[in-house]
Design an enzyme around this catalytic site. Structure first.
Site, PDB file in Angstrom:
ATOM      1  N   TYR A 136       0.852  -1.187   0.000  1.00 23.26           N
ATOM      2  CA  TYR A 136       0.000   0.000   0.000  1.00 23.26           C
ATOM      3  C   TYR A 136       0.888   1.236   0.000  1.00 23.26           C
ATOM      4  CZ  TYR A 136      -3.796   3.216   0.764  1.00 23.26           C
ATOM      5  OH  TYR A 136      -4.698   4.238   0.583  1.00 23.26           O
ATOM      6  N   GLN A 197     -10.807   0.087   0.743  1.00 23.65           N
ATOM      7  CA  GLN A 197     -11.200  -0.771  -0.382  1.00 23.65           C
ATOM      8  C   GLN A 197      -9.991  -1.448  -1.021  1.00 23.65           C
ATOM      9  OE1 GLN A 197     -11.694   2.479  -0.082  1.00 23.65           O
ATOM     10  NE2 GLN A 197     -11.329   3.615  -1.979  1.00 23.65           N
ATOM     11  N   ASN A 220      -3.635   6.005   5.972  1.00 26.46           N
ATOM     12  CA  ASN A 220      -4.381   6.807   6.943  1.00 26.46           C
ATOM     13  C   ASN A 220      -5.171   5.910   7.897  1.00 26.46           C
ATOM     14  OD1 ASN A 220      -6.629   5.934   5.506  1.00 26.46           O
ATOM     15  ND2 ASN A 220      -6.921   7.863   4.424  1.00 26.46           N
ATOM     16  N   SER A 243       5.107   9.383  13.350  1.00 24.40           N
ATOM     17  CA  SER A 243       6.574   9.342  13.329  1.00 24.40           C
ATOM     18  C   SER A 243       7.151   9.878  14.635  1.00 24.40           C
ATOM     19  CB  SER A 243       7.101  10.182  12.167  1.00 24.40           C
ATOM     20  OG  SER A 243       6.675   9.649  10.936  1.00 24.40           O
ATOM     21  N   GLN A 265      11.135  15.009  11.749  1.00 27.18           N
ATOM     22  CA  GLN A 265       9.999  14.127  12.025  1.00 27.18           C
ATOM     23  C   GLN A 265       8.734  14.916  12.316  1.00 27.18           C
ATOM     24  OE1 GLN A 265      10.288  10.699  11.428  1.00 27.18           O
ATOM     25  NE2 GLN A 265      12.062  11.760  10.571  1.00 27.18           N
ATOM     26  N   ASP A 367      15.971   7.548   6.330  1.00 27.34           N
ATOM     27  CA  ASP A 367      14.685   7.589   5.641  1.00 27.34           C
ATOM     28  C   ASP A 367      14.827   7.299   4.157  1.00 27.34           C
ATOM     29  OD1 ASP A 367      12.986   8.018   7.731  1.00 27.34           O
ATOM     30  OD2 ASP A 367      12.846  10.190   7.476  1.00 27.34           O
ATOM     31  N   GLU A 421      -0.876 -36.418  29.189  1.00 23.42           N
ATOM     32  CA  GLU A 421      -1.896 -35.455  28.759  1.00 23.42           C
ATOM     33  C   GLU A 421      -3.215 -36.139  28.400  1.00 23.42           C
ATOM     34  OE1 GLU A 421      -0.182 -33.188  25.566  1.00 23.42           O
ATOM     35  OE2 GLU A 421       1.215 -32.127  26.876  1.00 23.42           O
TER      36      GLU A 421
END
Length: 441
Positions: A136, A197, A220, A243, A265, A367, A421
């Site tokens: 993503y 979606q 998000n 972050s 950041q 980064d 057992e």
């Protein structure tokens, strides 16, 4: 633009320090009921109506005029075109960063192994890459080509056969750098869909979007919530919070450098967290002055100001030993050891996503192009989590081969434990393999 900075000042010697620090670090990632229900509805729709639901949601949420799923598919030649549309300097930077990321992650690759015991029993582990991974990527203005490299390259190094990328293009806005990064990183298929979606499509598959084994990459609150709901159907990397950067400094680094490291950041979003810890009170004052001086020069000053004022802090400690204790308590995503001898303090660091050693090693290098992954645990989860890596795209199967003698010997032990057992079938299954001579004994 006028900005006003009022970064919190804490002192580890104060009786209420622990309470104030806990309050500063607190961040609630739980979705509200409305978001949760919308995400569940979207997942249900995608599972039931597949491509048609993807087209409908993309029209509604992203303002894209798509008539069919074909309008939401980018072919390989479109990614190659993006390489020609970015500047030569940008392409060179992407390729250099990609090569460094690839070289670093090659060292993480795990191979299958076996060993043979004296009686011929063979034990081992078979390491296999995932068949397919989903990536993503946020779209529009909040596009991060560096994230494409950091997520796709480890998958390819691991041997994942197919990497499928989803990236929204709000109002048709395509980021050429993101597509170029996808081309360089070896992404196999790209769909211009986003949000919950897209996560649902990757998790369950549609007529056009293939079902993946694991979903990685930031998003998000809707994306994060969807990842929570599909976990178990597929694997996920993590639920990332805002972050974070924690700088531990002995007071000898240029205060402007430290202020800008904190900004690096804070500019991500208002909830990002930037903290400086130092035993030098006068140095904290100088950094505070640098923050005030440099803030008006920043393009994202408004975001930085809200982050610094809302969740930032300058923390005074007794000495460097206590600074390290505070760092371990925070367990930050990014930890800068901006000190004279960072190697001496490294053994004392127990919890951090990534550790940046020395005055010249800014977090920003990690980064983009240092090599290690920038997908890191946040919100204190570095206590039990690790950076994204090749190992996230490999799975391990145990190998057990018993010789006749080995099965007989192990059968005795298994039988005792199984009967303890009350699992008689287990016991008898093992006992069938005990050699007759041993049974007689």
């Amino acid at each position: 633009m006028t900005v006003s900075t009022a970064i919190a000042r804490l002192n580890a010697a104060d009786p209420d320090f622990a309470r104030h620090l806990d309050h500063l670090l607190s961040w609630e990632s739980v979705s509200d009921d409305a978001v949760n229900q919308r995400v569940l509805d979207i997942i249900k729709a995608v599972r039931e109506r597949g491509d048609a639901a993807l087209v409908e949601f993309t029209q509604r949420f992203d303002g894209v005029e798509a008539k069919s799923i074909d309008d939401l598919i980018l072919k390989r030649d479109r990614l190659e075109l993006a390489l020609t549309r970015i500047t030569p300097v940008q392409r060179e930077a992407l390729e250099k960063a990609a090569e460094r990321v690839r070289i670093y992650h090659e060292r993480q690759k795990q191979d299958s192994w076996q060993y043979t015991e004296a009686d011929g029993t063979v034990l081992g582990q078979k390491v296999t890459p995932l068949d397919r991974a989903g990536l993503y990527v946020p779209g529009g203005k909040a596009s991060y080509p560096s994230s494409v490299l950091m997520n796709a390259i480890p998958a390819k190094v691991a041997g994942v056969a197919e990497v499928v990328m989803v990236v929204p293009t709000p109002r048709g806005e395509v980021n050429e750098l993101v597509l170029a990064a996808a081309c360089i990183a070896g992404v196999d298929r790209v769909f211009t869909v986003g949000g919950a979606q897209a996560v649902a499509a990757l998790a369950y598959g549609t007529e056009s979007v293939p079902q993946v084994d694991k979903i990685v990459g930031p998003g998000n609150i809707y994306v994060a919530t969807a990842k929570r709901h599909v976990f178990g159907q597929v694997g996920i990397d993590m639920i990332a919070g805002p972050s974070e950067i924690l700088v531990v400094c002995d007071g000898q680094t240029d205060p402007d450098w430290i202020a800008m490291d904190l900004f690096s950041q804070a500019e991500h979003d208002e909830d990002a967290q930037a903290i400086l810890v130092s035993p030098d009170a006068a140095f904290l004052d100088r950094v505070a002055a640098s923050i005030d001086k440099l803030m008006p020069t920043m393009e994202r000053a408004e975001i930085i100001e809200k982050s610094i004022n809302g969740r930032g802090a300058l923390i005074q400690v007794r000495d460097m030993q206590q600074a390290i204790e505070v760092a371990n308590r925070i367990a930050p995503e990014h930890l800068e050891l901006s000190v004279a001898d960072p190697q001496a303090w490294l053994p004392h660091i127990r919890h951090a996503g990534a550790i940046f050693m020395g005055r010249h090693t800014s977090e920003a290098l990690g980064d983009y192009c240092a090599g290690p992954n920038h997908v890191l645990p946040t919100s204190g989860t570095a206590r039990f989590s690790s950076p994204l890596g090749v190992y996230d795209f490999q799975k391990r199967s145990s190998i057990i081969f018993c010789s006749e003698q080995g099965a007989s010997e192990l059968g005795h032990t298994a039988s005792i434990l199984a009967r303890g057992e009350s699992l008689t079938a287990h016991a008898r299954s093992a006992e069938y393999r005990i050699l007759t001579q041993e049974k007689g004994n």
